[in-house]
Design a protein around this motif. Structure first.
Motif, PDB file in Angstrom:
ATOM      1  N   PRO A 176       0.806  -1.238   0.000  1.00 39.39           N
ATOM      2  CA  PRO A 176       0.000   0.000   0.000  1.00 39.39           C
ATOM      3  C   PRO A 176       0.831   1.278   0.000  1.00 39.39           C
ATOM      4  O   PRO A 176       0.325   2.337  -0.372  1.00 39.39           O
ATOM      5  CB  PRO A 176      -0.834  -0.124   1.284  1.00 39.39           C
ATOM      6  CG  PRO A 176      -0.156  -1.156   2.116  1.00 39.39           C
ATOM      7  CD  PRO A 176       0.490  -2.101   1.153  1.00 39.39           C
ATOM      8  N   LEU A 177       2.102   1.195   0.389  1.00 36.96           N
ATOM      9  CA  LEU A 177       2.955   2.392   0.398  1.00 36.96           C
ATOM     10  C   LEU A 177       3.982   2.364  -0.727  1.00 36.96           C
ATOM     11  O   LEU A 177       4.963   3.115  -0.698  1.00 36.96           O
ATOM     12  CB  LEU A 177       3.678   2.504   1.746  1.00 36.96           C
ATOM     13  CG  LEU A 177       2.787   2.645   2.986  1.00 36.96           C
ATOM     14  CD1 LEU A 177       3.649   2.640   4.261  1.00 36.96           C
ATOM     15  CD2 LEU A 177       1.962   3.921   2.925  1.00 36.96           C
ATOM     16  N   ALA A 178       3.775   1.532  -1.725  1.00 31.23           N
ATOM     17  CA  ALA A 178       4.797   1.302  -2.749  1.00 31.23           C
ATOM     18  C   ALA A 178       5.153   2.555  -3.536  1.00 31.23           C
ATOM     19  O   ALA A 178       6.241   2.641  -4.096  1.00 31.23           O
ATOM     20  CB  ALA A 178       4.339   0.208  -3.711  1.00 31.23           C
ATOM     21  N   CYS A 256       9.102  -5.058  -4.923  1.00 33.37           N
ATOM     22  CA  CYS A 256       9.225  -3.782  -5.623  1.00 33.37           C
ATOM     23  C   CYS A 256      10.190  -2.899  -4.843  1.00 33.37           C
ATOM     24  O   CYS A 256      10.370  -3.062  -3.635  1.00 33.37           O
ATOM     25  CB  CYS A 256       7.869  -3.088  -5.760  1.00 33.37           C
ATOM     26  SG  CYS A 256       7.134  -2.552  -4.193  1.00 33.37           S
ATOM     27  N   ALA A 257      10.849  -1.984  -5.550  1.00 35.13           N
ATOM     28  CA  ALA A 257      11.736  -1.008  -4.920  1.00 35.13           C
ATOM     29  C   ALA A 257      11.016   0.339  -4.863  1.00 35.13           C
ATOM     30  O   ALA A 257      10.389   0.752  -5.831  1.00 35.13           O
ATOM     31  CB  ALA A 257      13.036  -0.890  -5.715  1.00 35.13           C
ATOM     32  N   PHE A 258      11.115   1.020  -3.742  1.00 39.56           N
ATOM     33  CA  PHE A 258      10.392   2.269  -3.546  1.00 39.56           C
ATOM     34  C   PHE A 258      11.125   3.423  -4.247  1.00 39.56           C
ATOM     35  O   PHE A 258      12.351   3.542  -4.128  1.00 39.56           O
ATOM     36  CB  PHE A 258      10.270   2.595  -2.057  1.00 39.56           C
ATOM     37  CG  PHE A 258       9.277   1.736  -1.317  1.00 39.56           C
ATOM     38  CD1 PHE A 258       8.451   2.298  -0.360  1.00 39.56           C
ATOM     39  CD2 PHE A 258       9.156   0.378  -1.568  1.00 39.56           C
ATOM     40  CE1 PHE A 258       7.531   1.523   0.343  1.00 39.56           C
ATOM     41  CE2 PHE A 258       8.243  -0.408  -0.877  1.00 39.56           C
ATOM     42  CZ  PHE A 258       7.426   0.167   0.075  1.00 39.56           C
ATOM     43  N   PRO A 259      10.405   4.298  -4.949  1.00 38.08           N
ATOM     44  CA  PRO A 259      11.031   5.418  -5.671  1.00 38.08           C
ATOM     45  C   PRO A 259      11.302   6.603  -4.744  1.00 38.08           C
ATOM     46  O   PRO A 259      10.754   7.699  -4.919  1.00 38.08           O
ATOM     47  CB  PRO A 259       9.980   5.760  -6.732  1.00 38.08           C
ATOM     48  CG  PRO A 259       8.675   5.438  -6.068  1.00 38.08           C
ATOM     49  CD  PRO A 259       8.941   4.238  -5.190  1.00 38.08           C
ATOM     50  N   LEU A 260      12.159   6.427  -3.760  1.00 37.76           N
ATOM     51  CA  LEU A 260      12.411   7.478  -2.773  1.00 37.76           C
ATOM     52  C   LEU A 260      13.298   8.580  -3.342  1.00 37.76           C
ATOM     53  O   LEU A 260      14.207   8.315  -4.131  1.00 37.76           O
ATOM     54  CB  LEU A 260      13.069   6.880  -1.536  1.00 37.76           C
ATOM     55  CG  LEU A 260      12.295   5.774  -0.809  1.00 37.76           C
ATOM     56  CD1 LEU A 260      13.071   5.291   0.398  1.00 37.76           C
ATOM     57  CD2 LEU A 260      10.907   6.267  -0.391  1.00 37.76           C
ATOM     58  N   ARG A 261      13.063   9.812  -2.921  1.00 39.13           N
ATOM     59  CA  ARG A 261      13.887  10.923  -3.398  1.00 39.13           C
ATOM     60  C   ARG A 261      15.188  11.043  -2.600  1.00 39.13           C
ATOM     61  O   ARG A 261      16.144  11.647  -3.076  1.00 39.13           O
ATOM     62  CB  ARG A 261      13.121  12.236  -3.340  1.00 39.13           C
ATOM     63  CG  ARG A 261      12.596  12.640  -1.979  1.00 39.13           C
ATOM     64  CD  ARG A 261      11.956  14.031  -2.029  1.00 39.13           C
ATOM     65  NE  ARG A 261      11.284  14.387  -0.794  1.00 39.13           N
ATOM     66  CZ  ARG A 261      10.003  14.224  -0.580  1.00 39.13           C
ATOM     67  NH1 ARG A 261       9.244  13.702  -1.525  1.00 39.13           N
ATOM     68  NH2 ARG A 261       9.459  14.578   0.569  1.00 39.13           N
TER      69      ARG A 261
END
Length: 316
Positions: A176-178, A256-261
């Motif tokens: 849910p936080l992907a 999945c890998a999270f698209p963090l800034r």
């Protein structure tokens, strides 16, 4: 103190019982009992406590154990060195290898090593720092292919860098936080993290503090990739993986890998060994195969290996 007595102590510690130690060493329980009694007489202290459930070490036994492991392993390596001089490499090579190197390259390394060293037995451990560094110290692992531990390499260990890579946050596909773009969005998640070798300076804490955030409240510790993968696949927990491992797990475990800034810290993978301890011919052979396998994978490796290496920087 004699080597067979120390071997008995180590075997009891590993097996949890005299009978288990006897099976491991191919001796009778009475022989193990006698060796332990002779050792207790020599040190003038009880070393184990027997119970119906097995045997546990006393305080004196636990104090002696790391020294016993080191002595036993050094004697085994001495025998191995003499066999090498006769042109007969044999015995056992114990190594720890970081999970993504193991998943991507270990099968080919194993095949090539067995061709060149058919009389050498391999003992392989999962290469998390909390597992590998204590075993390097007590001599039960000769080579660790994995991460450099802070503040230890220059004083205790030799580190030969191989690859550098970044880190990323991973979770199950459909989490849910992907689509979260910041670590701040993940503060309330359950985090699975590895402890480093000194059990104090945790990667997760450094990662959050560097970005002006407190450590998450719900942090759980893991010492196995398969344990972590099982939990991540079936829950909403998240974890921190090096990018090469994340690349592998995207397809193998549907992560999945999270698209963090935020830019997470890079980490280096290398060959770690104890300073002042010559490496066996078997260890040198395995290292040569490892280096060749990584080099060849740039051009002739599998699609998966090429993709994994694209997320790293080669340092050799």
């Amino acid at each position: 103190m004699k080597n067979h007595q120390l071997r008995a102590l180590v075997a009891i510690a590993d097996a949890g019982s005299v009978r288990g130690a006897a099976r491991a060493l191919g001796l009778s329980p009475s022989a193990i009992t006698q060796a332990l009694k002779d050792l207790e007489d020599r040190v003038n202290a009880p070393l184990i406590v027997r119970a119906s459930s097995g045997a546990t070490l006393t305080e004196c036994g636990n104090t002696l154990l790391p020294h016993a492991r080191l002595i036993v392993s050094q004697v085994e390596r001495a025998h191995g060195a003499l066999n090498e001089m006769r042109g007969e490499p044999c015995g056992k090579l114990s190594l720890a290898i970081t999970p993504w190197i193991a998943l991507c390259f270990l099968p080919e390394i194993f095949i090539q090593f067995r061709k060149l060293m058919p009389n050498v037995q391999l003992e392989m451990f999962e290469g998390l720092m909390s597992i590998a560094y204590p075993r390097l110290r007590d001599g039960s692992v000769e080579v660790f292919v994995g991460q450099q531990a802070p503040d230890t390499v220059n004083t205790e260990f030799n580190f030969r860098p191989l690859l550098s890579c970044g880190l990323t946050v991973v979770a199950r596909r459909g989490h849910p936080l992907a689509q979260s773009r910041s670590l701040a969005d993940l503060m309330d998640a359950d985090w699975l993290v590895c402890l480093d070798s000194d059990m104090e300076c945790r990667l997760s804490k450094k990662m959050f503090y560097r970005n002006g955030l407190p450590e998450p409240r719900n942090v759980h510790y893991m010492h196995s990739l398969m344990v972590a993968a099982s939990v991540l696949q079936r829950t909403d927990a998240v974890s921190i993986f090096p990018w090469p491992l994340a690349e592998l797990c995207v397809t193998r475990f549907k992560f999945c890998a999270f698209p963090l800034r935020e830019e997470l810290e890079d980490t280096s993978i290398g060959i770690v060994s104890r300073l002042g301890h010559p490496q066996s011919a078997a260890a040198n052979c395995l290292i040569d195969i490892l280096l060749e396998t990584i080099r060849d994978s740039d051009n002739t490796g599998s699609v998966e290996a090429k993709r994994v290496l694209q997320s790293t920087e080669r340092l050799f």
